[in-house]
Design a protein around this motif. Sequence first.
Motif, PDB file in Angstrom:
ATOM      1  N   VAL A  92      -9.559  -5.621 -23.814  1.00 13.05           N
ATOM      2  CA  VAL A  92      -8.640  -6.207 -22.849  1.00 13.05           C
ATOM      3  C   VAL A  92      -9.188  -6.044 -21.438  1.00 13.05           C
ATOM      4  O   VAL A  92      -9.871  -5.069 -21.109  1.00 13.05           O
ATOM      5  CB  VAL A  92      -7.248  -5.542 -22.978  1.00 13.05           C
ATOM      6  N   ARG A  93      -8.924  -7.018 -20.587  1.00 14.09           N
ATOM      7  CA  ARG A  93      -9.360  -6.940 -19.190  1.00 14.09           C
ATOM      8  C   ARG A  93      -8.407  -6.062 -18.382  1.00 14.09           C
ATOM      9  O   ARG A  93      -7.238  -5.880 -18.753  1.00 14.09           O
ATOM     10  CB  ARG A  93      -9.441  -8.345 -18.579  1.00 14.09           C
ATOM     11  N   GLY A  94      -8.926  -5.552 -17.271  1.00 18.67           N
ATOM     12  CA  GLY A  94      -8.134  -4.640 -16.457  1.00 18.67           C
ATOM     13  C   GLY A  94      -6.810  -5.228 -16.019  1.00 18.67           C
ATOM     14  O   GLY A  94      -5.773  -4.544 -16.054  1.00 18.67           O
ATOM     15  N   ARG A  95      -6.806  -6.500 -15.623  1.00 16.79           N
ATOM     16  CA  ARG A  95      -5.561  -7.134 -15.160  1.00 16.79           C
ATOM     17  C   ARG A  95      -4.521  -7.191 -16.280  1.00 16.79           C
ATOM     18  O   ARG A  95      -3.336  -6.908 -16.062  1.00 16.79           O
ATOM     19  CB  ARG A  95      -5.862  -8.533 -14.641  1.00 16.79           C
ATOM     20  N   SER A  96      -4.964  -7.536 -17.492  1.00 15.99           N
ATOM     21  CA  SER A  96      -4.033  -7.615 -18.620  1.00 15.99           C
ATOM     22  C   SER A  96      -3.468  -6.245 -18.967  1.00 15.99           C
ATOM     23  O   SER A  96      -2.282  -6.107 -19.301  1.00 15.99           O
ATOM     24  CB  SER A  96      -4.743  -8.213 -19.837  1.00 15.99           C
ATOM     25  N   GLU A 118      -8.077  -4.258  -4.498  1.00  9.88           N
ATOM     26  CA  GLU A 118      -8.958  -4.549  -3.365  1.00  9.88           C
ATOM     27  C   GLU A 118      -9.233  -3.278  -2.558  1.00  9.88           C
ATOM     28  O   GLU A 118     -10.369  -3.026  -2.139  1.00  9.88           O
ATOM     29  CB  GLU A 118      -8.331  -5.615  -2.471  1.00  9.88           C
ATOM     30  N   ARG A 119      -8.221  -2.468  -2.353  1.00  2.00           N
ATOM     31  CA  ARG A 119      -8.407  -1.227  -1.601  1.00  2.00           C
ATOM     32  C   ARG A 119      -9.384  -0.288  -2.301  1.00  2.00           C
ATOM     33  O   ARG A 119     -10.182   0.385  -1.648  1.00  2.00           O
ATOM     34  CB  ARG A 119      -7.064  -0.512  -1.411  1.00  2.00           C
ATOM     35  N   LEU A 120      -9.309  -0.246  -3.635  1.00  2.00           N
ATOM     36  CA  LEU A 120     -10.148   0.680  -4.396  1.00  2.00           C
ATOM     37  C   LEU A 120     -11.475   0.056  -4.830  1.00  2.00           C
ATOM     38  O   LEU A 120     -12.324   0.757  -5.400  1.00  2.00           O
ATOM     39  CB  LEU A 120      -9.384   1.179  -5.629  1.00  2.00           C
ATOM     40  N   GLY A 121     -11.652  -1.242  -4.587  1.00  2.00           N
ATOM     41  CA  GLY A 121     -12.901  -1.897  -4.954  1.00  2.00           C
ATOM     42  C   GLY A 121     -13.067  -2.064  -6.454  1.00  2.00           C
ATOM     43  O   GLY A 121     -14.149  -1.796  -6.993  1.00  2.00           O
ATOM     44  N   LEU A 122     -12.018  -2.552  -7.135  1.00  2.00           N
ATOM     45  CA  LEU A 122     -12.052  -2.701  -8.589  1.00  2.00           C
ATOM     46  C   LEU A 122     -11.947  -4.165  -8.982  1.00  2.00           C
ATOM     47  O   LEU A 122     -11.045  -4.885  -8.526  1.00  2.00           O
ATOM     48  CB  LEU A 122     -10.904  -1.913  -9.230  1.00  2.00           C
ATOM     49  N   ASP A 123     -12.854  -4.628  -9.836  1.00  2.00           N
ATOM     50  CA  ASP A 123     -12.811  -5.971 -10.400  1.00  2.00           C
ATOM     51  C   ASP A 123     -11.889  -5.957 -11.623  1.00  2.00           C
ATOM     52  O   ASP A 123     -12.234  -5.399 -12.666  1.00  2.00           O
ATOM     53  CB  ASP A 123     -14.227  -6.415 -10.797  1.00  2.00           C
ATOM     54  N   SER A 132     -17.237   1.681 -15.745  1.00  2.00           N
ATOM     55  CA  SER A 132     -17.755   3.035 -15.590  1.00  2.00           C
ATOM     56  C   SER A 132     -16.595   4.022 -15.510  1.00  2.00           C
ATOM     57  O   SER A 132     -15.426   3.631 -15.372  1.00  2.00           O
ATOM     58  CB  SER A 132     -18.586   3.136 -14.312  1.00  2.00           C
ATOM     59  N   LYS A 133     -16.930   5.314 -15.585  1.00  2.00           N
ATOM     60  CA  LYS A 133     -15.895   6.346 -15.464  1.00  2.00           C
ATOM     61  C   LYS A 133     -15.117   6.202 -14.158  1.00  2.00           C
ATOM     62  O   LYS A 133     -13.887   6.296 -14.139  1.00  2.00           O
ATOM     63  CB  LYS A 133     -16.528   7.736 -15.541  1.00  2.00           C
ATOM     64  N   GLY A 134     -15.832   5.961 -13.061  1.00  2.00           N
ATOM     65  CA  GLY A 134     -15.171   5.827 -11.766  1.00  2.00           C
ATOM     66  C   GLY A 134     -14.235   4.639 -11.716  1.00  2.00           C
ATOM     67  O   GLY A 134     -13.129   4.720 -11.167  1.00  2.00           O
ATOM     68  N   ASN A 135     -14.637   3.505 -12.301  1.00  2.00           N
ATOM     69  CA  ASN A 135     -13.787   2.318 -12.288  1.00  2.00           C
ATOM     70  C   ASN A 135     -12.584   2.476 -13.217  1.00  2.00           C
ATOM     71  O   ASN A 135     -11.496   1.959 -12.940  1.00  2.00           O
ATOM     72  CB  ASN A 135     -14.595   1.081 -12.661  1.00  2.00           C
ATOM     73  N   LEU A 139      -8.542   2.269 -12.220  1.00  2.82           N
ATOM     74  CA  LEU A 139      -7.518   1.583 -13.007  1.00  2.82           C
ATOM     75  C   LEU A 139      -6.336   2.520 -13.255  1.00  2.82           C
ATOM     76  O   LEU A 139      -5.170   2.114 -13.169  1.00  2.82           O
ATOM     77  CB  LEU A 139      -8.134   1.117 -14.323  1.00  2.82           C
ATOM     78  N   GLY A 140      -6.640   3.773 -13.555  1.00  3.55           N
ATOM     79  CA  GLY A 140      -5.592   4.759 -13.748  1.00  3.55           C
ATOM     80  C   GLY A 140      -4.767   4.986 -12.494  1.00  3.55           C
ATOM     81  O   GLY A 140      -3.542   5.141 -12.555  1.00  3.55           O
ATOM     82  N   LEU A 141      -5.427   5.010 -11.349  1.00  2.02           N
ATOM     83  CA  LEU A 141      -4.702   5.187 -10.090  1.00  2.02           C
ATOM     84  C   LEU A 141      -3.783   4.004  -9.805  1.00  2.02           C
ATOM     85  O   LEU A 141      -2.640   4.179  -9.356  1.00  2.02           O
ATOM     86  CB  LEU A 141      -5.697   5.367  -8.938  1.00  2.02           C
TER      87      LEU A 141
END
Length: 310
Positions: A92-96, A118-123, A132-135, A139-141
């Motif tokens: 699943v994609r992050g948005r979904s 946008e603030r966190l720089g996430l696609d 990645s772990k950071g991305n 998503l969790g935040l």
Amino acid sequence: MSPAIELVDVTKRYGAHHAVRGVSLTVEPGTVFGLIGPNGAGKTTTLRMLLDIIRPTSGTARVLGRSPRDGGPALRRRIGYVPGELRLEGRVRGRSLLRHYARISGPVAPGTIDALAERLGLDLNRPVRTLSKGNKQKLGLIQAFMHRPELLVLDEPTSGLDPLVQREFLSMVREARANGQAVLLSSHVLSEIQQTADQVAVLSSGRIVAEGDVSSLRLGRVRHVRARIAGTEEGVRTTLQRVPALRELAIHPADTSLHVSATIDGDIDPLVKALAALRVLDLDLESRDLEESVLQLYGPSEGREEVRRA
């Protein structure tokens, strides 16, 4: 207004092992409360009891005026949570995935998810399993903050984030406080606590061994000193031993100079004045990490009866 979190003499025991020993703390709405301490101190166990992921052996816990055990989904929708070990997988994609979380957590204002991304720089269009772990942490935040919960429970929330994103996260925490939300932040990064927390509790061996604000607990005052100094060992030692806050002084000859290492716990001004009387060839001063600072100042809490309150 009732406290966002109220723990009274909470204990968690696994057989003969005490993970948490009689912890009592209060977090008021519109404040940031920092929970810090070495690995294994009981921070994550404490946070999980607030979410009813695990249940206390004894004591009383109330979250947003309700018992975590009895609050059910209605209470959990009022909380934003980032676990210490965030596991996100799937095609699943992050948005979904965030839309799915929004259906569970409650209404999310239009545009909020995109603004946070946008603030966190996430696609948000990438599959979760490719992040990645950071991305994944970003998503969790987003899922924790997006529905503007009354309480944020954040367990090591900046794990895997680069410094610029960490700075943006701290801005998000300060904005949450300004909006009247309560934040309970568990962290190993002392600078995060220094920049955001109103109150701090130090956990060691499952007990709160100190409580107050960061400056009164002196957590940032323990630092390493390394220097290369020209002169005689006797003269350098005599000069530096006059600095009252200097500890663990070691001096080793090296070619035509002396390598000096020490720890300072307290005001740095006497050290600067002492060094001014010497010929200093090189100087490095760095803060100890959080675990070192806690253990240096408070040590293990086993058998400790008194809780220090600043």
